[in-house]
Design a protein around this motif. Structure first.
Motif, mmCIF file in Angstrom:
data_model
loop_
_atom_site.group_PDB
_atom_site.id
_atom_site.type_symbol
_atom_site.label_atom_id
_atom_site.label_comp_id
_atom_site.label_asym_id
_atom_site.label_seq_id
_atom_site.Cartn_x
_atom_site.Cartn_y
_atom_site.Cartn_z
ATOM 1 N N LEU A 47 0.803 -8.914 -5.884
ATOM 2 C CA LEU A 47 -0.397 -9.318 -6.614
ATOM 3 C C LEU A 47 -0.492 -10.837 -6.702
ATOM 4 O O LEU A 47 -1.580 -11.406 -6.600
ATOM 5 N N ASP A 48 0.644 -11.516 -6.849
ATOM 6 C CA ASP A 48 0.650 -12.978 -6.894
ATOM 7 C C ASP A 48 0.228 -13.597 -5.565
ATOM 8 O O ASP A 48 -0.314 -14.696 -5.543
ATOM 9 N N ARG A 53 -5.232 -4.575 -3.182
ATOM 10 C CA ARG A 53 -5.613 -3.211 -2.812
ATOM 11 C C ARG A 53 -4.421 -2.510 -2.183
ATOM 12 O O ARG A 53 -3.714 -3.082 -1.344
ATOM 13 N N PRO A 54 -4.172 -1.247 -2.533
ATOM 14 C CA PRO A 54 -3.015 -0.539 -1.978
ATOM 15 C C PRO A 54 -3.075 -0.378 -0.465
ATOM 16 O O PRO A 54 -2.039 -0.375 0.200
ATOM 17 N N GLU A 55 -4.284 -0.262 0.098
ATOM 18 C CA GLU A 55 -4.376 -0.095 1.556
ATOM 19 C C GLU A 55 -3.988 -1.368 2.305
ATOM 20 O O GLU A 55 -3.669 -1.317 3.492
ATOM 21 N N THR A 84 1.316 2.711 -5.403
ATOM 22 C CA THR A 84 0.812 3.419 -6.568
ATOM 23 C C THR A 84 0.632 2.454 -7.740
ATOM 24 O O THR A 84 -0.382 2.513 -8.448
ATOM 25 N N LEU A 85 1.579 1.559 -7.950
ATOM 26 C CA LEU A 85 1.454 0.594 -9.035
ATOM 27 C C LEU A 85 0.279 -0.353 -8.807
ATOM 28 O O LEU A 85 -0.432 -0.699 -9.743
ATOM 29 N N ILE A 86 0.087 -0.775 -7.556
ATOM 30 C CA ILE A 86 -1.051 -1.647 -7.254
ATOM 31 C C ILE A 86 -2.349 -0.889 -7.473
ATOM 32 O O ILE A 86 -3.311 -1.428 -8.022
ATOM 33 N N TYR A 87 -2.391 0.378 -7.089
ATOM 34 C CA TYR A 87 -3.590 1.196 -7.279
ATOM 35 C C TYR A 87 -3.922 1.328 -8.758
ATOM 36 O O TYR A 87 -5.076 1.236 -9.165
#
Length: 90
Positions: A47-48, A53-55, A84-87
């Protein structure tokens, strides 16, 4: 009207001390706990770097992030957990 300001605390100069896990848990619970901690570290690193996006979080990108932050090579299961966490954060 006055604009509200966000008050933030400065980050501590050193990380918080780690606490040992309680004794007596089954081995699978320790493994699951450590896998979730590792996945969270990797998700934050992605994320940083702008992977929201998970994809876009491929196994290759996740493993490159692991090398960058100094975490051992994640398994396919850990990579799925990172996605899953990013989603969940979208």
């Amino acid at each position: 009207m006055a604009a509200a300001t966000l008050m933030t605390k400065p980050l501590p100069a050193h990380p918080l001390p780690k606490k040992p896990l309680p004794a007596g848990w089954p081995r699978e619970r320790y493994e699951s706990h450590n896998r979730r901690l590792k996945a969270m570290r990797l998700a934050i690193a992605l994320l940083d770097t702008g992977t929201y996006r998970p994809e876009h979080a491929t196994n290759t990108k996740i493993r490159a992030a692991a090398r960058t932050i100094g975490v051992h090579h994640p398994s396919d299961t850990t990579c799925r957990l990172v996605r899953t966490l990013i989603y969940d954060n979208c």
